[in-house]
Design a protein around this motif. Sequence first.
Motif, short mmCIF file in Angstrom:
data_model
loop_
_atom_site.label_atom_id
_atom_site.label_comp_id
_atom_site.label_asym_id
_atom_site.label_seq_id
_atom_site.Cartn_x
_atom_site.Cartn_y
_atom_site.Cartn_z
N THR A 75 -3.63 9.92 -6.25
CA THR A 75 -4.28 8.98 -6.35
C THR A 75 -4.26 7.06 -5.70
O THR A 75 -2.88 7.50 -5.48
N ILE A 76 -5.49 6.73 -5.95
CA ILE A 76 -4.78 5.26 -5.46
C ILE A 76 -4.04 4.36 -6.51
O ILE A 76 -3.22 3.46 -6.26
N GLN A 77 -3.67 4.52 -8.09
CA GLN A 77 -3.17 4.11 -8.78
C GLN A 77 -2.27 3.81 -8.29
O GLN A 77 -0.96 3.68 -8.36
N ASP A 78 -1.34 5.63 -7.97
CA ASP A 78 0.18 5.85 -7.58
C ASP A 78 0.34 4.94 -6.17
O ASP A 78 1.90 4.80 -5.83
N LEU A 79 -0.55 5.39 -5.26
CA LEU A 79 -0.10 4.08 -4.62
C LEU A 79 0.41 2.76 -4.62
O LEU A 79 1.22 2.65 -4.05
N LEU A 80 -0.67 2.50 -4.79
CA LEU A 80 -0.52 0.17 -5.26
C LEU A 80 0.93 0.50 -5.77
O LEU A 80 1.48 -0.19 -5.74
N GLY A 81 1.18 1.75 -6.98
CA GLY A 81 2.28 1.38 -7.43
C GLY A 81 3.74 2.04 -7.43
O GLY A 81 4.51 0.70 -7.15
#
Length: 150
Positions: A75-81
């Motif tokens: 997910t994009i959330q995982d990538l940004l994290g």
Amino acid sequence: MMLHKRSLPRINPSMPHFNTMLKRARPYIFVVLFFAFFALPAISVFAADGNALPTSPDGTSCANGTLCNPLQSATIQDLLGKVLDAVIAIGTVVVTIMLVYCGFLFVVAQGNEEKVRDARSALVWTVIGALILLGAKVISTIISATVATL
């Protein structure tokens, strides 16, 4: 014969502007040394094993020409994290080095008011940078918790 601090002979008499060039090159020398001693070894430590097959985020192997996600983020959330964690890891090293440098500035100031003011300013901006790093992680955690409840 007692020499005053400003009347010391130049390091290299054949190059009359050597000291001026050295003063201008100090920030660049610091950056090169930082990458040579901290960033490059970290890159080699985090390098992937050359014999391991890449895997997709769901854990399946990407052999036989299948297309895999090289970022290992579903997910994009995982990538940004992951990006934020990398920035915080690098920023923590920079803040630590800057705190040591600020201490050096205070020691070198030797009571000179202008130099003490410069050292205090560098310390304040270093602390502000550290607080921004900490605040970024806190804001990221709050936003991700809010998104997870939606």
